[in-house]
Enzyme design. Sequence first.
Site, mmCIF file in Angstrom:
data_model
loop_
_atom_site.group_PDB
_atom_site.id
_atom_site.type_symbol
_atom_site.label_atom_id
_atom_site.label_comp_id
_atom_site.label_asym_id
_atom_site.label_seq_id
_atom_site.Cartn_x
_atom_site.Cartn_y
_atom_site.Cartn_z
ATOM 1 C CD GLU A 188 -3.125 0.929 2.029
ATOM 2 O OE1 GLU A 188 -3.472 -0.246 2.263
ATOM 3 O OE2 GLU A 188 -3.806 1.911 2.351
ATOM 4 C CD GLU A 312 -7.646 6.226 5.987
ATOM 5 O OE1 GLU A 312 -6.847 5.286 5.866
ATOM 6 O OE2 GLU A 312 -7.465 7.346 5.501
ATOM 7 N NE ARG A 345 -0.583 4.253 11.717
ATOM 8 C CZ ARG A 345 -1.241 4.611 10.631
ATOM 9 N NH1 ARG A 345 -2.462 4.150 10.397
ATOM 10 N NH2 ARG A 345 -0.711 5.440 9.761
ATOM 11 N NE ARG A 357 -8.359 13.221 7.180
ATOM 12 C CZ ARG A 357 -7.867 12.629 6.102
ATOM 13 N NH1 ARG A 357 -8.527 12.693 4.966
ATOM 14 N NH2 ARG A 357 -6.724 11.983 6.136
ATOM 15 C CE LYS A 381 -0.948 8.712 8.924
ATOM 16 N NZ LYS A 381 -1.746 8.658 7.679
ATOM 17 C CG ASP A 386 -2.943 10.977 5.123
ATOM 18 O OD1 ASP A 386 -1.952 10.431 5.612
ATOM 19 O OD2 ASP A 386 -3.725 10.409 4.335
ATOM 20 C CD GLU A 408 2.336 6.565 11.033
ATOM 21 O OE1 GLU A 408 1.872 5.981 12.041
ATOM 22 O OE2 GLU A 408 1.740 6.601 9.941
ATOM 23 C CD GLU A 414 -0.826 8.225 0.650
ATOM 24 O OE1 GLU A 414 -0.291 7.858 1.717
ATOM 25 O OE2 GLU A 414 -2.056 8.299 0.502
ATOM 26 C CD1 TRP A 564 -10.644 10.781 2.753
ATOM 27 C CD2 TRP A 564 -11.481 9.024 1.658
ATOM 28 N NE1 TRP A 564 -10.423 9.649 3.534
ATOM 29 C CE2 TRP A 564 -10.933 8.559 2.877
ATOM 30 C CE3 TRP A 564 -12.066 8.090 0.801
ATOM 31 C CZ2 TRP A 564 -10.954 7.211 3.265
ATOM 32 C CZ3 TRP A 564 -12.082 6.751 1.180
ATOM 33 C CH2 TRP A 564 -11.531 6.312 2.396
HETATM 34 C C1 BDP Z 1 -3.132 7.428 4.141
HETATM 35 C C2 BDP Z 1 -3.078 6.449 3.029
HETATM 36 C C3 BDP Z 1 -3.713 5.128 3.341
HETATM 37 C C4 BDP Z 1 -3.244 4.642 4.690
HETATM 38 C C5 BDP Z 1 -3.512 5.685 5.733
HETATM 39 C C6 BDP Z 1 -2.971 5.344 7.107
HETATM 40 O O1 BDP Z 1 -3.706 7.027 1.904
HETATM 41 O O2 BDP Z 1 -3.420 4.233 2.312
HETATM 42 O O3 BDP Z 1 -3.864 3.447 5.035
HETATM 43 O O4 BDP Z 1 -2.872 6.882 5.369
HETATM 44 O O5 BDP Z 1 -1.992 5.964 7.502
HETATM 45 O O6 BDP Z 1 -2.095 8.341 3.919
HETATM 46 O O7 BDP Z 1 -3.520 4.507 7.788
#
Ligand code: BDP
Length: 721
Positions: A188, A312, A345, A357, A381, A386, A408, A414, A564
């Site tokens: 992924e 998610e 997390r 968000r 994070k 993100d 993190e 990405e 999103w």
């Molecule tokens: C996002 C990604 C997704 C990940 C998610 C995560 O798009 O694929 O699963 O973070 O950190 O950046 O869980």
Amino acid sequence: MRHGFIFFVIIFWLVGGLSIEATAEDGYRLWQRYDLVKDTKKLKQYRNHLQAVVIEGNSPTLTVAKQELQSGLQGLLGKSVTFNSQLKTGNILMVGTPQNAPAIAALALGEKLKPLGPEGYLILSTTVHRKKATVIAANTDIGALYGVFHFLRLLQTHQDITAISISNAPKTQHRILNHWDNLDRTVERGYAGFSLWDWHKLPDYIDDRCLDYARANASIGINGTVLTNVNANALILTKPYLVKVKALADAFRPYGLKVYLTARFSAPIELGGLKTADPLDAEVKAWWKAKADEIYTYIPDFGGFLVKANSEGQPGPQNYKRTHADGANMLADAVAAKGGIVMWRAFVYDNEVPEDRIKQAYNEFKPLDGAFRKNVMVQVKNGPLDFQPREPFHPLFGAMPQTPLMAEFQITQEYLGQATNLVYQAPLYKETLDADTYAMSVGSTVAKVVDGSLHKYELTGMAGVSNIGNDRNWTGHQFAQSNWYAFGRLAWDHTLSSATIADEWLRMTFNNEEQFVRPVKEIMLQSRETLVNYMTPLGLHHIMGWSHHYGPGPWVDKKHRADWTAVYYHRATVEGIGFDRTAAGSNALAQYFPPVQQMFGNLTTCPEDFLLWFHRVSWDYKVKSGRTLWEELCQRYYAGAAGVQQMQQTWNAQQSRVDPERFRHVKTFLGIQEKEARWWRDACVLYFQSISKKPLPAGLPRPENTLDYYMQLNPRFVPGI
Ligand code: BDP
């Protein structure tokens, strides 16, 4: 006939030879290249000082240290160095611990070694039996191995080794790569091929790559690896897979690399046949305890679990009206007796929650401060959204004094042009680490939260989402190796500068020529800013292509989740653009400590880098350059694309200093990046123009195509989804 045969043989040999030569420089060796030192003075010095190596002890880790020194010195010095178990000559290199090596014990380094803990080391120029010696001493074999890698780095970067006095220890305990690798070997958000873990051939066959992976990690101090995707598959917890995990753990152990797994919260239902995965249910607790015990029978030093829950679509404790702390603690209890940890997390948000968000993680976790077991770290994070090209630091840093927070970062790109864009990320990581949270007073940086010094955390750590796959060069782009490298170096020592890390990486990975290092380091140091300019200048965020996040998509709207879409974030209308996160808007600012709130909240003090992240301004708003916001936005997009052309010129001038294969690879990728930067620039400028209704500032060339053209582009089969 005979001549023909000889001719054929010669041609075959030549072609064969050439092709071996050609594949030799494919980047596989990473920064661990031990080619002959070209600086003749240094070479002489090294040969003089390294007449022999003494390593006592034959633990698996010391054996690895010895092998590394053998191949390293052989290559760098161009001669084989004698390895003894006893001191015979002067000018020796002595490696070990006071426990294993009497000669090191005799140096009475105890006081100096004590504060260095289980992973630190000393490298000293000294005398042993009145003869000159260099000593690498540590409290443990792993510390000695880390010292060996440091010493080799000194040689690789042509440092003076005649008067060394180095004392070094990591600033965080858990320095961990997170692989988002699926069991079918797709990765992924991975852009460097398939997963390194060849589950089908494991446990019987361990690819050499796995050992080289462990070596590379050890060389930069990474001491943990989470093998599986955070979007977890419970199968990994079954016996057939656990024996495979054990094989990897056994292979990694000598390198000080511990194995961790992701835990799918619903595993007790999926694997155990239970009716619930409620963390307070006695049967569920017992199931996890038994599962953890089983794992420890295979892997006695198993590191523990990484968990993505209620985010998610992943299952979690909230499915049972329990808190994140309830979930984390249940798993923590299962691994506690064996010394395992849980990394839980904080990346949680829900489109059903009618709240900005970026506020949701803080809202969920802050009230839980102090509610977690001692062996839990909450993994946060770097920013609250993100992994964008630029985000302000996450407001949870500093806000949970009683809960160890692990930072993190995303090493895989990405949102940063994926594998074809050259983006050196140390400046991004440093921007977060150096940010001041003001949690206690001025100088309460994120780094001090993460290294535990601010709140006296007992557990500390940093996680990096891996960019590694089975591409020959490991990371897709030759320069993406530098991000793996930089993550490891910063997790070990966050005080290192981006420039220092780039400098050593370039010298080790390419060469030590000043005329190469200086300009190419400049490319690296500028690259992230350049990317921000052509993608998301002035605080814009999340305007990438739908789902795969490849290419521009500022027009993305009307999807099943507003959070999103791009329009949710930029909010552009004919009046203006930006997300108002002040008290007049979502008030996400309130999650920061007052000095930070004031700095970001006030239009005159808010750095322009974060302008549209926190503020909504009119297109005519005057920015510091004196331009209007609209003009500045356009200028930045054009400057970003021009920045890539500058990178191309600098790189092209290096042709004589780089081997042809890596030169061509980087050159070609810069060509792709240049096209993509123009794509971003033109698509975004046209899109925002369609909303602002403003003319393109004078002097800027017109975009090459129409907005419609860009909106119709529909890249398919983008890797990593
Ligand atoms: C996002 C990604 C997704 C990940 C998610 C995560 O798009 O694929 O699963 O973070 O950190 O950046 O869980």
